[in-house]
Write an enzyme that holds these catalytic residues in place. Structure first.
Site, PDB file in Angstrom:
ATOM      1  N   ARG A   3       0.837  -1.219   0.000  1.00  0.00           N
ATOM      2  CA  ARG A   3       0.000   0.000   0.000  1.00  0.00           C
ATOM      3  C   ARG A   3       0.866   1.262   0.000  1.00  0.00           C
ATOM      4  O   ARG A   3       0.987   1.954  -1.008  1.00  0.00           O
ATOM      5  CB  ARG A   3      -0.940  -0.035   1.222  1.00  0.00           C
ATOM      6  CG  ARG A   3      -2.050   0.997   1.184  1.00  0.00           C
ATOM      7  CD  ARG A   3      -1.638   2.380   1.588  1.00  0.00           C
ATOM      8  NE  ARG A   3      -1.079   2.449   2.940  1.00  0.00           N
ATOM      9  CZ  ARG A   3      -0.507   3.538   3.420  1.00  0.00           C
ATOM     10  NH1 ARG A   3      -0.408   4.635   2.687  1.00  0.00           N
ATOM     11  NH2 ARG A   3       0.020   3.543   4.639  1.00  0.00           N
ATOM     12  N   ASP A   4       1.516   1.558   1.106  1.00  0.00           N
ATOM     13  CA  ASP A   4       2.328   2.778   1.198  1.00  0.00           C
ATOM     14  C   ASP A   4       3.461   2.725   0.182  1.00  0.00           C
ATOM     15  O   ASP A   4       3.842   3.732  -0.414  1.00  0.00           O
ATOM     16  CB  ASP A   4       2.910   2.883   2.620  1.00  0.00           C
ATOM     17  CG  ASP A   4       3.302   4.297   3.015  1.00  0.00           C
ATOM     18  OD1 ASP A   4       3.102   5.217   2.200  1.00  0.00           O
ATOM     19  OD2 ASP A   4       3.813   4.483   4.124  1.00  0.00           O
ATOM     20  N   HIS A  56       6.079   4.508  12.513  1.00  0.00           N
ATOM     21  CA  HIS A  56       6.028   4.417  11.041  1.00  0.00           C
ATOM     22  C   HIS A  56       7.005   5.468  10.507  1.00  0.00           C
ATOM     23  O   HIS A  56       6.698   6.654  10.490  1.00  0.00           O
ATOM     24  CB  HIS A  56       4.572   4.708  10.622  1.00  0.00           C
ATOM     25  CG  HIS A  56       4.313   4.747   9.158  1.00  0.00           C
ATOM     26  ND1 HIS A  56       3.525   3.814   8.510  1.00  0.00           N
ATOM     27  CD2 HIS A  56       4.674   5.616   8.192  1.00  0.00           C
ATOM     28  CE1 HIS A  56       3.421   4.110   7.232  1.00  0.00           C
ATOM     29  NE2 HIS A  56       4.115   5.212   7.011  1.00  0.00           N
ATOM     30  N   HIS A  68       9.496   6.980   7.638  1.00  0.00           N
ATOM     31  CA  HIS A  68      10.063   7.082   6.284  1.00  0.00           C
ATOM     32  C   HIS A  68      11.551   7.402   6.435  1.00  0.00           C
ATOM     33  O   HIS A  68      11.995   7.950   7.452  1.00  0.00           O
ATOM     34  CB  HIS A  68       9.296   8.128   5.472  1.00  0.00           C
ATOM     35  CG  HIS A  68       7.947   7.623   5.050  1.00  0.00           C
ATOM     36  ND1 HIS A  68       7.695   7.159   3.783  1.00  0.00           N
ATOM     37  CD2 HIS A  68       6.800   7.469   5.746  1.00  0.00           C
ATOM     38  CE1 HIS A  68       6.437   6.741   3.720  1.00  0.00           C
ATOM     39  NE2 HIS A  68       5.860   6.913   4.898  1.00  0.00           N
ATOM     40  N   CYS A  78       4.903   9.139  -0.020  1.00  0.00           N
ATOM     41  CA  CYS A  78       3.502   9.555   0.012  1.00  0.00           C
ATOM     42  C   CYS A  78       3.259  10.538  -1.124  1.00  0.00           C
ATOM     43  O   CYS A  78       4.052  11.452  -1.325  1.00  0.00           O
ATOM     44  CB  CYS A  78       3.194  10.204   1.372  1.00  0.00           C
ATOM     45  SG  CYS A  78       1.540  10.876   1.455  1.00  0.00           S
ATOM     46  N   ASN A  85       9.326   3.863   3.378  1.00  0.00           N
ATOM     47  CA  ASN A  85       9.477   3.512   4.798  1.00  0.00           C
ATOM     48  C   ASN A  85      10.804   2.825   5.026  1.00  0.00           C
ATOM     49  O   ASN A  85      11.449   2.361   4.090  1.00  0.00           O
ATOM     50  CB  ASN A  85       8.391   2.508   5.199  1.00  0.00           C
ATOM     51  CG  ASN A  85       7.058   3.152   5.296  1.00  0.00           C
ATOM     52  OD1 ASN A  85       6.322   3.189   4.327  1.00  0.00           O
ATOM     53  ND2 ASN A  85       6.756   3.683   6.447  1.00  0.00           N
TER      54      ASN A  85
END
Ligand SMILES: CC(C)(COP(=O)([O-])OP(=O)([O-])OC[C@H]1O[C@@H](n2cnc3c(N)ncnc32)[C@H](O)[C@@H]1OP(=O)([O-])[O-])[C@@H](O)C(=O)NCCC(=O)NCCSC(=O)C[C@@](C)(O)CC(=O)[O-]
Length: 299
Positions: A15-16, A207, A209, A240, A249
């Site tokens: 997803r990310d 979380h 990055h 993002c 990430n």
């Protein structure tokens, strides 16, 4: 504080990791990625998003990805849902865990989900009610916890009430996102000290990055603060769409290597994980963003 004996990883690569990719990625490649990750031992996987395809085109096929998956016992396959429409679509696709996402910065909230922080929390209320009625678990995110691409500095005191509001409305866990990847170990410790005074640390996740190369250091700083859940992205995929210049990430491979070195149990097979990252990197036509994977490929 002593380090936890085991740590839970939430793999957000599908997803990310993929949401920011401009090139089309087939449903088959997305499904293969999820299956490779579960084979490597990941038990929590964020598979996709039920968001507007105009805002994030790469996630438009999430329902097809869920339909094509063969669920494995003990694995949670989750999706992001920004509004009730997203939740309804996710439920129709058979999703049993969703995530709502708020921000600690007003400017980011407007750019990412087109509403204020307060409006976003109101938007989540019907999601929480419907999810609860369906027995679906809801995770919460707070973005921009260590800096915002539009607003600049974000104080931990701005993050705490948003995290607390998400918990109060029924999220089982809140993941604090360094969306921009500018956070440092010192700022991370302070973040968890401040937020941890209002939300139990056992219900917080990190979380990070890796834009400034600090993600592993920030994970370690979080471990020292008693945090035991981390989001990561195989091959360091991602970024993002609303945080230009931000990289992916922390790479799951690098995180597992760190944890193994600390003697912390993850249940993940690093060789299979590296292979999963190499495969999706080949699909994307570039080298893995994981330092561990690159070092192994060179050796
Ligand atoms: C929230 C909205 C929908 C508001 O978008 P909006 O334009 O304000 O919403 P709207 O209700 O006015 O609807 C506009 C259009 O979108 C459609 N629509 C409305 N809702 C949906 C839906 N659920 N699924 C599919 N379509 C939807 C709706 O039907 C309509 O279609 P039109 O009539 O124009 O054809 C929009 O801003 C959006 O989709 N944003 C997504 C942003 C996003 O996915 N960002 C990336 C994830 S967050 C992230 O990466 C950070 C995180 C979590 O990883 C942690 C960290 O690193 O910080």
């Amino acid at each position: 504080m002593s380090l936890p004996r085991s740590v839970e990883l939430v793999e957000v690569g599908p997803r990310d990791g993929l949401q920011n990719e401009a090139q089309p990625i087939s449903v088959a490649d997305k499904v293969r990625l999820v299956e490779d990750l579960t084979t490597a031992g990941l038990r929590n996987i964020e598979v996709g998003s039920f968001v507007s395809p105009k805002w994030v085109p790469q996630m438009a096929g999430s329902a097809e990805v869920f339909a094509a998956l063969t669920p494995r016992p003990g694995v949670t396959y989750a999706a992001l849902t920004p509004n009730l429409r997203g939740l309804e679509d996710a439920l129709a696709a058979g999703v049993r865990e969703v995530a709502v996402f708020a921000a600690a910065s007003e400017a980011f909230s407007q750019r990412n989900i087109n509403c204020s922080i307060q409006q976003s929390l109101q938007r989540f209320e019907p999601i929480m009610a419907r999810a609860q009625a369906e027995g679906v678990r809801v995770r919460g995110y707070v973005s921009c916890v260590l800096g915002c691409p539009y607003q600049g500095e974000v104080r931990a005191e701005e993050v705490a009430p948003v995290a607390e509001a998400l918990m109060a409305m029924g999220c089982y866990q809140v993941s604090l996102g360094d969306t921009l990847g500018t956070g440092t170990a010192g700022a991370t410790r302070r973040l968890f000290e401040v937020v941890g005074a209002r939300v139990p640390r056992a219900q917080l996740a990190g979380h990070f990055h890796d834009t400034y190369g600090q993600a592993i250091a920030n994970v370690y700083a979080s471990l020292l603060e008693g945090i035991g859940v981390f989001d990561s992205s195989v091959a360091g995929l991602g970024g993002c769409p609303y945080a230009k210049g931000a990289t992916g990430n922390v790479a799951t491979e690098d995180l597992v290597y760190l944890l193994q070195g600390l003697g912390i149990e993850t249940g993940i097979d690093l060789d299979l994980l590296v292979a999963a990252g190499q495969r999706i990197s080949a699909v994307l036509g570039r080298a893995s963003g994981s330092r561990v994977a690159r070092a192994r490929a060179a050796g």
